[in-house]
Design a protein around this motif. Structure first.
Motif, PDB file in Angstrom:
ATOM      1  N   LYS A  87       0.844  -1.197   0.000  1.00 40.24           N
ATOM      2  CA  LYS A  87       0.000   0.000   0.000  1.00 40.24           C
ATOM      3  C   LYS A  87       0.878   1.246   0.000  1.00 40.24           C
ATOM      4  O   LYS A  87       2.040   1.196   0.355  1.00 40.24           O
ATOM      5  CB  LYS A  87      -0.898   0.038   1.245  1.00 40.24           C
ATOM      6  N   SER A  88       0.266   2.360  -0.380  1.00 37.09           N
ATOM      7  CA  SER A  88       0.992   3.623  -0.312  1.00 37.09           C
ATOM      8  C   SER A  88       0.018   4.765  -0.083  1.00 37.09           C
ATOM      9  O   SER A  88      -1.168   4.656  -0.367  1.00 37.09           O
ATOM     10  CB  SER A  88       1.795   3.856  -1.597  1.00 37.09           C
ATOM     11  N   ARG A  89       0.541   5.833   0.416  1.00 40.57           N
ATOM     12  CA  ARG A  89      -0.247   7.037   0.675  1.00 40.57           C
ATOM     13  C   ARG A  89      -0.649   7.634  -0.672  1.00 40.57           C
ATOM     14  O   ARG A  89       0.142   7.679  -1.592  1.00 40.57           O
ATOM     15  CB  ARG A  89       0.630   8.017   1.458  1.00 40.57           C
ATOM     16  N   ASN A  90      -1.901   8.086  -0.770  1.00 39.54           N
ATOM     17  CA  ASN A  90      -2.353   8.725  -1.999  1.00 39.54           C
ATOM     18  C   ASN A  90      -3.288   9.881  -1.645  1.00 39.54           C
ATOM     19  O   ASN A  90      -3.598  10.102  -0.477  1.00 39.54           O
ATOM     20  CB  ASN A  90      -3.030   7.720  -2.942  1.00 39.54           C
ATOM     21  N   LYS A  91      -3.746  10.625  -2.651  1.00 41.68           N
ATOM     22  CA  LYS A  91      -4.582  11.807  -2.407  1.00 41.68           C
ATOM     23  C   LYS A  91      -5.897  11.428  -1.720  1.00 41.68           C
ATOM     24  O   LYS A  91      -6.382  12.155  -0.864  1.00 41.68           O
ATOM     25  CB  LYS A  91      -4.866  12.536  -3.712  1.00 41.68           C
ATOM     26  N   THR A  92      -6.472  10.300  -2.113  1.00 45.33           N
ATOM     27  CA  THR A  92      -7.740   9.874  -1.512  1.00 45.33           C
ATOM     28  C   THR A  92      -7.552   9.617  -0.020  1.00 45.33           C
ATOM     29  O   THR A  92      -8.340  10.084   0.809  1.00 45.33           O
ATOM     30  CB  THR A  92      -8.277   8.612  -2.211  1.00 45.33           C
ATOM     31  N   PHE A  93      -6.502   8.885   0.326  1.00 41.74           N
ATOM     32  CA  PHE A  93      -6.226   8.610   1.733  1.00 41.74           C
ATOM     33  C   PHE A  93      -5.978   9.905   2.491  1.00 41.74           C
ATOM     34  O   PHE A  93      -6.514  10.111   3.590  1.00 41.74           O
ATOM     35  CB  PHE A  93      -5.034   7.663   1.908  1.00 41.74           C
ATOM     36  N   CYS A 130     -13.479   5.799   3.584  1.00 46.32           N
ATOM     37  CA  CYS A 130     -12.083   5.688   3.130  1.00 46.32           C
ATOM     38  C   CYS A 130     -11.744   4.233   2.811  1.00 46.32           C
ATOM     39  O   CYS A 130     -11.159   3.941   1.778  1.00 46.32           O
ATOM     40  CB  CYS A 130     -11.137   6.238   4.192  1.00 46.32           C
ATOM     41  N   HIS A 131     -12.137   3.332   3.697  1.00 49.08           N
ATOM     42  CA  HIS A 131     -11.821   1.917   3.481  1.00 49.08           C
ATOM     43  C   HIS A 131     -12.550   1.351   2.257  1.00 49.08           C
ATOM     44  O   HIS A 131     -12.074   0.381   1.667  1.00 49.08           O
ATOM     45  CB  HIS A 131     -12.125   1.099   4.740  1.00 49.08           C
ATOM     46  N   GLN A 132     -13.637   1.949   1.846  1.00 51.70           N
ATOM     47  CA  GLN A 132     -14.326   1.488   0.637  1.00 51.70           C
ATOM     48  C   GLN A 132     -13.511   1.774  -0.615  1.00 51.70           C
ATOM     49  O   GLN A 132     -13.713   1.135  -1.634  1.00 51.70           O
ATOM     50  CB  GLN A 132     -15.699   2.143   0.518  1.00 51.70           C
ATOM     51  N   THR A 133     -12.562   2.693  -0.538  1.00 51.34           N
ATOM     52  CA  THR A 133     -11.766   3.050  -1.712  1.00 51.34           C
ATOM     53  C   THR A 133     -10.595   2.101  -1.946  1.00 51.34           C
ATOM     54  O   THR A 133     -10.094   2.022  -3.047  1.00 51.34           O
ATOM     55  CB  THR A 133     -11.217   4.483  -1.611  1.00 51.34           C
ATOM     56  N   GLU A 134     -10.126   1.415  -0.917  1.00 58.52           N
ATOM     57  CA  GLU A 134      -8.968   0.555  -1.131  1.00 58.52           C
ATOM     58  C   GLU A 134      -8.938  -0.679  -0.229  1.00 58.52           C
ATOM     59  O   GLU A 134      -9.127  -1.782  -0.684  1.00 58.52           O
ATOM     60  CB  GLU A 134      -7.678   1.352  -0.946  1.00 58.52           C
ATOM     61  N   CYS A 135      -8.731  -0.520   1.030  1.00 58.82           N
ATOM     62  CA  CYS A 135      -8.536  -1.640   1.954  1.00 58.82           C
ATOM     63  C   CYS A 135      -9.875  -1.998   2.589  1.00 58.82           C
ATOM     64  O   CYS A 135     -10.204  -1.542   3.676  1.00 58.82           O
ATOM     65  CB  CYS A 135      -7.505  -1.236   3.002  1.00 58.82           C
ATOM     66  N   THR A 136     -10.648  -2.841   1.926  1.00 59.37           N
ATOM     67  CA  THR A 136     -12.028  -3.098   2.337  1.00 59.37           C
ATOM     68  C   THR A 136     -12.173  -4.122   3.468  1.00 59.37           C
ATOM     69  O   THR A 136     -13.236  -4.207   4.074  1.00 59.37           O
ATOM     70  CB  THR A 136     -12.862  -3.569   1.131  1.00 59.37           C
ATOM     71  N   GLY A 137     -11.152  -4.873   3.750  1.00 59.39           N
ATOM     72  CA  GLY A 137     -11.234  -5.947   4.741  1.00 59.39           C
ATOM     73  C   GLY A 137     -11.795  -5.564   6.095  1.00 59.39           C
ATOM     74  O   GLY A 137     -12.633  -6.276   6.651  1.00 59.39           O
TER      75      GLY A 137
END
Length: 148
Positions: A87-93, A130-137
């Motif tokens: 994973k990496s930091r991005n604008k959405t996060f 936020c979690h819906q955009t990438e890390c959904t677990g």
């Protein structure tokens, strides 16, 4: 002599803190003849587990109507904590984490006219969004923090 030892210690400390080399965090557990490699979470994963635990306790306080804790400054590490290698930091996060911090601070605002449970749920819903955009677990676990 002590000055030299102190100087060497500071130099070693400086270079060890500035190392950009990432190492995979695993712990080996030995059970009899079996060896297991156990994943150790990234700084961000550990921080988020702490945020979950804190908000689980905060939920109880919000439901009782009295908050005895304060906004944990540790949460501000969300802007700097290292992610796992995948994973990496991005604008959405960055966007959602900033909104989360502001919403979480508002939970502790005594002069707000917005009901306490609503302010709390706003912060938790930002986690979910936020979690819906990438890390959904973790979403099912986070949803349990909501006050119904």
């Amino acid at each position: 002599m002590i000055k030299h030892v102190s100087c060497i210690f500071l130099i070693v400390l400086f270079f060890s803190c500035n190392s950009s080399e990432k190492t995979e965090k695993k712990v080996t557990i030995v059970d009899g003849a079996e060896r297991y490699d156990v994943y150790q979470g990234s700084e961000m994963a550990i921080l988020m587990r702490g945020m979950h635990a804190f908000n689980l306790e905060l939920k109880k306080e919000v439901q009782s109507g009295t908050i005895t804790t304060e906004f944990p400054e540790e949460f501000l590490k969300i802007h700097t904590a290292e992610f796992s290698e995948a994973k990496s930091r991005n604008k959405t996060f960055d966007h959602y984490s900033g909104q989360f911090i502001e919403a979480q601070k508002l939970v502790f605002a005594e002069d707000s006219i917005v009901p306490l449970s609503e302010r709390y749920n706003t912060a938790i819903n930002l986690c979910i969004t936020c979690h819906q955009t990438e890390c959904t677990g973790p979403i099912p676990k986070i949803k349990k923090l909501l006050i119904k």
